[in-house]
Motif scaffolding. Structure first.
Motif, PDB file in Angstrom:
ATOM      1  N   ASN A 126      46.844  32.290  80.209  1.00 23.03           N
ATOM      2  CA  ASN A 126      46.686  31.057  80.992  1.00 23.03           C
ATOM      3  C   ASN A 126      46.405  29.840  80.108  1.00 23.03           C
ATOM      4  OD1 ASN A 126      44.060  31.377  80.181  1.00 23.03           O
ATOM      5  ND2 ASN A 126      43.230  31.694  82.238  1.00 23.03           N
ATOM      6  N   GLY A 127      46.435  29.999  78.796  1.00 28.29           N
ATOM      7  CA  GLY A 127      46.230  28.897  77.865  1.00 28.29           C
ATOM      8  C   GLY A 127      44.795  28.707  77.420  1.00 28.29           C
ATOM      9  N   ALA A 128      43.854  29.436  78.003  1.00 29.11           N
ATOM     10  CA  ALA A 128      42.446  29.317  77.619  1.00 29.11           C
ATOM     11  C   ALA A 128      42.226  29.915  76.229  1.00 29.11           C
ATOM     12  CB  ALA A 128      41.567  30.013  78.635  1.00 29.11           C
ATOM     13  N   THR A 129      41.278  29.371  75.499  1.00 28.81           N
ATOM     14  CA  THR A 129      40.915  29.904  74.187  1.00 28.81           C
ATOM     15  C   THR A 129      39.820  30.948  74.364  1.00 28.81           C
ATOM     16  OG1 THR A 129      41.450  27.797  73.158  1.00 28.81           O
ATOM     17  CG2 THR A 129      40.081  29.305  71.886  1.00 28.81           C
ATOM     18  N   LEU A 130      40.046  32.137  73.817  1.00 27.92           N
ATOM     19  CA  LEU A 130      39.092  33.236  73.916  1.00 27.92           C
ATOM     20  C   LEU A 130      38.488  33.505  72.540  1.00 27.92           C
ATOM     21  CD1 LEU A 130      41.215  35.650  76.125  1.00 27.92           C
ATOM     22  CD2 LEU A 130      39.519  33.974  76.879  1.00 27.92           C
ATOM     23  N   HIS A 131      37.174  33.750  72.517  1.00 31.04           N
ATOM     24  CA  HIS A 131      36.462  34.015  71.273  1.00 31.04           C
ATOM     25  C   HIS A 131      35.835  35.399  71.330  1.00 31.04           C
ATOM     26  CE1 HIS A 131      36.511  29.614  71.708  1.00 31.04           C
ATOM     27  NE2 HIS A 131      36.688  29.633  70.389  1.00 31.04           N
ATOM     28  N   THR A 132      35.965  36.133  70.232  1.00 31.17           N
ATOM     29  CA  THR A 132      35.371  37.457  70.103  1.00 31.17           C
ATOM     30  C   THR A 132      34.588  37.507  68.803  1.00 31.17           C
ATOM     31  OG1 THR A 132      37.235  38.442  71.278  1.00 31.17           O
ATOM     32  CG2 THR A 132      35.840  39.931  70.007  1.00 31.17           C
ATOM     33  N   LEU A 133      33.335  37.940  68.887  1.00 38.10           N
ATOM     34  CA  LEU A 133      32.511  38.101  67.682  1.00 38.10           C
ATOM     35  C   LEU A 133      32.709  39.492  67.116  1.00 38.10           C
ATOM     36  CD1 LEU A 133      28.997  36.730  68.752  1.00 38.10           C
ATOM     37  CD2 LEU A 133      30.818  35.522  67.562  1.00 38.10           C
ATOM     38  N   GLN A 134      32.839  39.582  65.807  1.00 37.75           N
ATOM     39  CA  GLN A 134      32.784  40.872  65.125  1.00 37.75           C
ATOM     40  C   GLN A 134      31.397  40.937  64.499  1.00 37.75           C
ATOM     41  OE1 GLN A 134      35.118  43.279  65.154  1.00 37.75           O
ATOM     42  NE2 GLN A 134      33.854  44.645  63.936  1.00 37.75           N
ATOM     43  N   VAL A 135      30.583  41.883  64.949  1.00 37.35           N
ATOM     44  CA  VAL A 135      29.175  41.967  64.542  1.00 37.35           C
ATOM     45  C   VAL A 135      28.925  43.258  63.784  1.00 37.35           C
ATOM     46  CG1 VAL A 135      26.791  42.006  65.391  1.00 37.35           C
ATOM     47  CG2 VAL A 135      28.495  40.603  66.542  1.00 37.35           C
ATOM     48  N   ARG A 136      28.120  43.165  62.744  1.00 38.70           N
ATOM     49  CA  ARG A 136      27.728  44.319  61.937  1.00 38.70           C
ATOM     50  C   ARG A 136      26.245  44.578  62.157  1.00 38.70           C
ATOM     51  NH1 ARG A 136      26.393  46.451  56.980  1.00 38.70           N
ATOM     52  NH2 ARG A 136      27.945  47.865  56.153  1.00 38.70           N
ATOM     53  N   TYR A 137      25.884  45.878  62.349  1.00 40.24           N
ATOM     54  CA  TYR A 137      24.502  46.264  62.631  1.00 40.24           C
ATOM     55  C   TYR A 137      23.858  47.084  61.512  1.00 40.24           C
ATOM     56  CZ  TYR A 137      26.037  44.948  67.274  1.00 40.24           C
ATOM     57  OH  TYR A 137      26.547  44.255  68.346  1.00 40.24           O
ATOM     58  N   GLY A 138      24.625  47.466  60.512  1.00 41.09           N
ATOM     59  CA  GLY A 138      24.081  48.300  59.438  1.00 41.09           C
ATOM     60  C   GLY A 138      24.197  49.790  59.712  1.00 41.09           C
ATOM     61  N   ILE A 139      24.926  50.161  60.748  1.00 42.68           N
ATOM     62  CA  ILE A 139      25.117  51.580  61.092  1.00 42.68           C
ATOM     63  C   ILE A 139      26.610  51.912  61.116  1.00 42.68           C
ATOM     64  CG2 ILE A 139      22.940  51.957  62.323  1.00 42.68           C
ATOM     65  CD1 ILE A 139      24.457  51.308  64.941  1.00 42.68           C
ATOM     66  N   GLU A 140      27.380  51.195  60.325  1.00 42.33           N
ATOM     67  CA  GLU A 140      28.837  51.353  60.351  1.00 42.33           C
ATOM     68  C   GLU A 140      29.353  52.387  59.341  1.00 42.33           C
ATOM     69  OE1 GLU A 140      27.882  47.947  62.638  1.00 42.33           O
ATOM     70  OE2 GLU A 140      27.291  48.360  60.592  1.00 42.33           O
ATOM     71  N   GLN A 141      28.482  53.017  58.573  1.00 41.40           N
ATOM     72  CA  GLN A 141      28.899  54.078  57.649  1.00 41.40           C
ATOM     73  C   GLN A 141      27.964  55.264  57.803  1.00 41.40           C
ATOM     74  OE1 GLN A 141      29.179  53.121  53.540  1.00 41.40           O
ATOM     75  NE2 GLN A 141      30.347  51.276  53.886  1.00 41.40           N
ATOM     76  N   TYR A 142      28.543  56.455  57.696  1.00 40.92           N
ATOM     77  CA  TYR A 142      27.727  57.666  57.712  1.00 40.92           C
ATOM     78  C   TYR A 142      28.313  58.637  56.695  1.00 40.92           C
ATOM     79  CZ  TYR A 142      24.883  61.509  59.342  1.00 40.92           C
ATOM     80  OH  TYR A 142      23.970  62.516  59.400  1.00 40.92           O
ATOM     81  N   PHE A 143      27.500  59.018  55.726  1.00 40.43           N
ATOM     82  CA  PHE A 143      27.950  59.927  54.678  1.00 40.43           C
ATOM     83  C   PHE A 143      27.849  61.361  55.156  1.00 40.43           C
ATOM     84  CE2 PHE A 143      27.132  56.009  52.603  1.00 40.43           C
ATOM     85  CZ  PHE A 143      28.179  55.916  51.711  1.00 40.43           C
ATOM     86  N   VAL A 144      28.899  62.137  54.857  1.00 42.86           N
ATOM     87  CA  VAL A 144      29.007  63.514  55.330  1.00 42.86           C
ATOM     88  C   VAL A 144      29.264  64.431  54.140  1.00 42.86           C
ATOM     89  CG1 VAL A 144      29.821  62.874  57.626  1.00 42.86           C
ATOM     90  CG2 VAL A 144      31.476  63.195  55.789  1.00 42.86           C
ATOM     91  N   PRO A 145      29.081  65.751  54.312  1.00 39.00           N
ATOM     92  CA  PRO A 145      29.367  66.676  53.216  1.00 39.00           C
ATOM     93  C   PRO A 145      30.812  66.542  52.736  1.00 39.00           C
ATOM     94  CG  PRO A 145      28.155  67.788  54.953  1.00 39.00           C
ATOM     95  CD  PRO A 145      28.519  66.430  55.479  1.00 39.00           C
ATOM     96  N   GLU A 146      30.997  66.733  51.455  1.00 42.52           N
ATOM     97  CA  GLU A 146      32.315  66.573  50.846  1.00 42.52           C
ATOM     98  C   GLU A 146      33.353  67.441  51.543  1.00 42.52           C
ATOM     99  OE1 GLU A 146      34.368  66.944  46.468  1.00 42.52           O
ATOM    100  OE2 GLU A 146      32.219  66.740  46.631  1.00 42.52           O
ATOM    101  N   GLY A 147      34.500  66.852  51.795  1.00 41.68           N
ATOM    102  CA  GLY A 147      35.602  67.575  52.423  1.00 41.68           C
ATOM    103  C   GLY A 147      35.599  67.528  53.939  1.00 41.68           C
ATOM    104  N   THR A 148      34.610  66.887  54.548  1.00 38.30           N
ATOM    105  CA  THR A 148      34.537  66.879  56.013  1.00 38.30           C
ATOM    106  C   THR A 148      34.807  65.515  56.636  1.00 38.30           C
ATOM    107  OG1 THR A 148      32.153  66.477  55.999  1.00 38.30           O
ATOM    108  CG2 THR A 148      32.872  68.782  56.009  1.00 38.30           C
ATOM    109  N   GLY A 149      35.024  64.499  55.829  1.00 36.07           N
ATOM    110  CA  GLY A 149      35.252  63.150  56.350  1.00 36.07           C
ATOM    111  C   GLY A 149      36.478  63.051  57.236  1.00 36.07           C
TER     112      GLY A 149
END
Length: 191
Positions: A126-149
């Protein structure tokens, strides 16, 4: 003060700093309110750190305009600190509103602290401008045992990956466990 005393003091201060970082993380995990967040995992390998799952949550993308718009403030810039009101749900927690100040979040709602990474701007039909925030919380990575990623990156037969997190009174989040189809696959431990 002699050289060996200076070195001993320096080593002691470094050990105390490391112990404080571990204690801070454990404080969040032990005292925080537990919620489950559905994920969209990507990129499971780091050459230097081993296997990990890079996790993306629905609460990482916050719609400010349009049909899916959240309540709260609308004017944000990259690197702004934000406070997101979170509501636990049976199928995973969801964001209700996003604010500049923690005090704007109503009592009884969880407050999760994050940082705006960038703002996506697009045009609606409809021509309106839409805004979306990309937010980081510090929980975006999780290390796992080798070979299981890869198992986390590409779940088999429609498996759903979600994460159980603890959110403490300061709005800080920590990962308690990684879940596949609601069953605990990996649990965070002290050592």
């Amino acid at each position: 003060m002699r050289l060996w005393q200076k070195l001993a003091l320096l080593c002691t201060l470094q050990l105390l700093a490391l112990a404080a970082m571990v204690a801070d993380k454990q404080w969040t995990l032990q005292t925080g309110t537990t919620v489950v967040l559905p994920t969209l995992p990507v990129d499971p390998r780091s050459l230097f750190m081993g296997d990990y799952a890079r996790l993306n949550y629905a609460i990482n993308r916050l719609e400010l305009d349009g049909e899916q718009a959240l309540g709260g403030d609308k004017d944000f810039k990259p690197h702004d600190r934000v406070w997101v009101a979170i509501q636990p749900q049976p199928d995973g927690a969801r964001a209700l509103s996003v604010h500049h100040q923690r005090s704007a979040i109503p009592a009884g709602q969880l407050a999760l602290a994050g940082e705006v990474q960038y703002i996506d701007t697009r045009q609606a039909r409809n021509g309106a401008t839409l805004h979306t925030l990309q937010v980081r919380y510090g929980i975006e990575q999780y290390f796992v045992p080798e070979g299981t990623g890869r198992q986390i990156e590409q779940p088999q037969d429609g498996e759903k990956v979600s994460v159980r997190v603890a959110i403490d009174q300061r709005g800080k989040a920590g990962i308690l466990a990684l879940l596949l189809d609601g069953r605990e696959r990996y649990r965070e431990t002290l050592f």
